[in-house]
Write an enzyme that holds these catalytic residues in place. Structure first.
Site, mmCIF file in Angstrom:
data_model
loop_
_atom_site.group_PDB
_atom_site.id
_atom_site.type_symbol
_atom_site.label_atom_id
_atom_site.label_comp_id
_atom_site.label_asym_id
_atom_site.label_seq_id
_atom_site.Cartn_x
_atom_site.Cartn_y
_atom_site.Cartn_z
ATOM 1 C CE LYS A 171 105.789 4.742 77.790
ATOM 2 N NZ LYS A 171 105.017 4.049 78.851
ATOM 3 N N GLY A 204 102.855 3.931 75.666
ATOM 4 C CA GLY A 204 103.861 3.888 74.604
ATOM 5 C C GLY A 204 103.239 4.147 73.255
ATOM 6 N N GLY A 208 105.421 6.994 72.582
ATOM 7 C CA GLY A 208 106.652 6.226 72.360
ATOM 8 C C GLY A 208 107.410 6.682 71.124
ATOM 9 C CD GLU A 246 119.810 -3.771 78.794
ATOM 10 O OE1 GLU A 246 119.719 -4.998 78.944
ATOM 11 O OE2 GLU A 246 120.914 -3.202 78.669
ATOM 12 C CB CYS A 280 114.191 -9.770 80.908
ATOM 13 S SG CYS A 280 115.148 -8.918 82.166
ATOM 14 C CD GLU A 380 110.502 -12.466 77.623
ATOM 15 O OE1 GLU A 380 109.941 -11.664 76.868
ATOM 16 O OE2 GLU A 380 111.444 -12.153 78.369
HETATM 17 P P1 NAD Z 1 106.405 -3.757 76.436
HETATM 18 O O1 NAD Z 1 107.373 -3.834 75.315
HETATM 19 O O2 NAD Z 1 104.988 -4.070 76.164
HETATM 20 O O3 NAD Z 1 106.410 -2.308 77.089
HETATM 21 C C1 NAD Z 1 107.587 -1.708 77.557
HETATM 22 C C2 NAD Z 1 107.435 -0.211 77.490
HETATM 23 O O4 NAD Z 1 107.278 0.161 76.127
HETATM 24 C C3 NAD Z 1 106.207 0.330 78.235
HETATM 25 O O5 NAD Z 1 106.566 1.532 78.869
HETATM 26 C C4 NAD Z 1 105.231 0.607 77.105
HETATM 27 O O6 NAD Z 1 104.317 1.645 77.395
HETATM 28 C C5 NAD Z 1 106.179 1.039 76.003
HETATM 29 N N1 NAD Z 1 105.632 0.929 74.635
HETATM 30 C C6 NAD Z 1 104.591 0.180 74.192
HETATM 31 N N2 NAD Z 1 104.407 0.400 72.880
HETATM 32 C C7 NAD Z 1 105.340 1.282 72.481
HETATM 33 C C8 NAD Z 1 105.687 1.872 71.239
HETATM 34 N N3 NAD Z 1 105.010 1.590 70.122
HETATM 35 N N4 NAD Z 1 106.752 2.719 71.189
HETATM 36 C C9 NAD Z 1 107.461 2.992 72.300
HETATM 37 N N5 NAD Z 1 107.170 2.478 73.517
HETATM 38 C C10 NAD Z 1 106.139 1.618 73.599
HETATM 39 O O7 NAD Z 1 107.011 -4.695 77.587
HETATM 40 P P2 NAD Z 1 106.392 -5.009 79.015
HETATM 41 O O8 NAD Z 1 105.238 -5.941 78.808
HETATM 42 O O9 NAD Z 1 106.184 -3.775 79.792
HETATM 43 O O10 NAD Z 1 107.623 -5.787 79.710
HETATM 44 C C11 NAD Z 1 107.900 -7.109 79.462
HETATM 45 C C12 NAD Z 1 109.027 -7.266 78.457
HETATM 46 O O11 NAD Z 1 110.155 -6.535 78.911
HETATM 47 C C13 NAD Z 1 109.515 -8.694 78.357
HETATM 48 O O12 NAD Z 1 109.747 -9.015 77.010
HETATM 49 C C14 NAD Z 1 110.838 -8.684 79.124
HETATM 50 O O13 NAD Z 1 111.740 -9.672 78.755
HETATM 51 C C15 NAD Z 1 111.328 -7.334 78.833
HETATM 52 N N6 NAD Z 1 112.298 -6.912 79.859
HETATM 53 C C16 NAD Z 1 113.613 -6.853 79.528
HETATM 54 C C17 NAD Z 1 114.554 -6.494 80.494
HETATM 55 C C18 NAD Z 1 116.007 -6.416 80.174
HETATM 56 O O14 NAD Z 1 116.742 -5.799 80.957
HETATM 57 N N7 NAD Z 1 116.485 -6.993 79.099
HETATM 58 C C19 NAD Z 1 114.128 -6.185 81.777
HETATM 59 C C20 NAD Z 1 112.783 -6.257 82.080
HETATM 60 C C21 NAD Z 1 111.858 -6.609 81.094
#
Ligand code: NAD
Length: 475
Positions: A171, A204, A208, A246, A280, A380
């Site tokens: 997803k 999500g 999710g 991650e 990130c 962040e």
């Molecule tokens: P997010 O947590 O809002 O969303 C990430 C994913 O989770 C999306 O696919 C979203 O649809 C899904 N999601 C949302 N609600 C959910 C739920 N209740 N259950 C399951 N899935 C759900 O994050 P974002 O805004 O897409 O990305 C930014 C964040 O990602 C930042 O905090 C960044 O640091 C982190 N990030 C981490 C890494 C790493 O490798 N550590 C890499 C890239 C981004």
């Protein structure tokens, strides 16, 4: 207008179980340019059953054949590299010329590495104590990925899973699904067996929980915010899945007292403003010795003001817009709050950049007089905002750098090897970048503390998708 209305389950493009559409908005123009369907919990169930059915035959496919599939996927993805770079740029704002390298070709090279590692799955280790160990694929895997590196994050998960012999349900972020449509088309074209890779675009909040809790799924790998990562782990707990997280970061960069201040500052500003700071791993807390602090701020101001902000299709542009107007509102609020809390605006700020009157653009922003306890130094930001924090001695720099809930990346710039290693070994983070290296698609990547669990990329990334079996033989 790009319009998709199908999702990919069990080797077929099918209509989702319910009705709903994501409208993708180009953050540079604020216009809708694509629509993609939503998936529903019933679709997760269908995909999980298909992936379960496919698992045993796929995991028993000779490693050399899995490598051949991965190589074929790499070749086909390469043929569509420019198309993917353009789509990713339209989805989340990165300039196209940067997207081609870091968002498309880099991850394809990482996928190639996973193909080469597939044969390590056949290794049998004989132990002196009289038993043997083998690695086996963990099973059916679900993946939930973010928008900031759409194809990169997908390959970090699907690549090792395919190499290990696992089956996949992906997803992608609802903001950035288009390159994953190409990925699914390519899997289909190379003849990957039905059920081995399934694509469920959507929200999500809608699927999710199902992806994290379904009993037919053995592993869930999540990349995104720490808050959602915690929810995923809670949902996965009842079925005792392996959970790979991650998550977010607030990474520190220490400029040692012996470092060439101009070179080190120039590096960290450019590195951290890349992707408009939506990384990130962004080195967002920069620790500078008090004797060099004002000089560092002057260099940071000069470098930031030279970075071109604007049209993501222009090769002159360094910073495109942020991923959405919502992201812009969040980042500019954090800048304003930091100033209200006593930070000094060295350059940038919450106004739109000069000459731009729409879109999610944010000025590269340098903040001075930041203390490590201010919210801007603890949370962040996910934007082009850097905090400069002075230190008195090396011990204080290390203490402040480690005083964070996160521990994903970190960096140091120092002249002597001894200082580089002394600082690097004390930083509590999964990676330390010493004197400005490029990203490695072979080195282990992952977080300490609330930045996550587990490692991605290269040989360590493959291990996540395996179980170790011990075979003990009696007389
Ligand atoms: P997010 O947590 O809002 O969303 C990430 C994913 O989770 C999306 O696919 C979203 O649809 C899904 N999601 C949302 N609600 C959910 C739920 N209740 N259950 C399951 N899935 C759900 O994050 P974002 O805004 O897409 O990305 C930014 C964040 O990602 C930042 O905090 C960044 O640091 C982190 N990030 C981490 C890494 C790493 O490798 N550590 C890499 C890239 C981004």
């Amino acid at each position: 207008m790009i319009e998709y209305d199908k999702i990919y389950i069990n080797g077929e493009w099918v209509t989702p179980s319910g009705e709903g559409t994501s409208h993708l908005i180009n953050p540079a123009t604020e216009e809708v340019f694509a629509t993609v369907p939503m998936s529903f919990p019933e679709d997760v169930d269908k995909a999980a059953k298909a992936a379960r059915e496919a698992f045993i035959p796929w995991s028993q496919t000779p490693a050399v054949e899995r490598k051949a599939y991965i190589d074929a996927i790499c070749a086909k993805l390469k043929e569509r590299k420019d198309e993917m770079a353009s789509l990713i740029s339209q989805e989340m704002g990165i300039p196209v010329h940067f997207a081609l390298g870091i968002q498309v070709l880099g991850p394809i090279s990482g996928l190639k590495i996973f193909g080469n590692l597939a044969e390590t799955m056949d290794e049998v280790k004989e132990h002196e104590e009289g038993y043997i160990t083998v690695k086996e694929a963990i099973g059916v895997c679900s993946f939930i990925t973010p928008w900031n590196f759409p194809l990169f994050q997908v390959i970090a998960k699907v690549g090792p899973a395919l190499a290990a012999g696992c089956t996949c349900i992906l997803k992608p972020s609802e903001q950035t699904p288009l390159s994953t449509y190409i990925f699914a088309q390519v899997c289909d074209e190379v003849g990957l067996p039905p059920g081995v890779f399934n694509l469920l675009p959507g929200k999500g909040s809608m699927i999710g929980d199902e992806l994290s809790s379904h009993p037919e799924i053995d592993l869930v790998s999540f990349t995104g915010s720490t808050e959602v990562g915690v929810d995923v782990a809670k949902s996965a707990a009842n079925t005792v899945k392996r959970v790979c997280q991650e998550l977010g970061g607030k990474s520190a960069f220490i400029i040692a007292e012996d470092a060439p201040i101009e070179k080190a500052t120039k590096y960290v500003v450019k590195d951290s403003m890349f992707n408009s700071g939506q990384m990130c791993v962004q080195l967002s807390r920069i620790f500078v010795h008090e004797s060099q602090y004002e000089e560092a701020l002057a260099v940071a101001k000069k470098v930031s003001e030279r970075l071109v902000v604007g049209d993501p299709t222009s090769t002159d542009t360094f910073l495109g817009p942020l991923s959405s107007m919502k992201a812009r509102a969040s980042v500019t609020k954090m800048i304003d709050d930091a100033l209200a809390n006593g930070a000094r605006l060295v350059t940038g700020g919450s106004e739109l950049p000069e000459g731009i009157d729409k879109g999610a653009f944010v000025r590269p922003t340098i903040l001075g007089d930041v203390t490590n306890d201010m919210p801007i130094a603890r949370n962040e930001v996910f934007g082009p905002v850097l905090c400069f924090i002075p230190y008195k001695d090396e011990a204080e720099a290390i203490r402040l750098a480690n005083d964070s809930d996160f521990g994903l990346s970190s960096g140091v710039w120092a002249e002597s090897k001894e200082t580089q290693m002394r600082i690097a070994r004390q930083l509590r983070a999964g990676q330390v970048k010493v004197n400005g290296p490029a990203f490695s698609f072979a080195a282990p990547f992952g977080g300490y503390k609330m930045s996550g669990n587990g490692r991605e990329w290269g040989a360590s990334g493959l291990i996540e998708y395996t179980e170790e079996k011990a075979i003990l033989t009696g007389a």
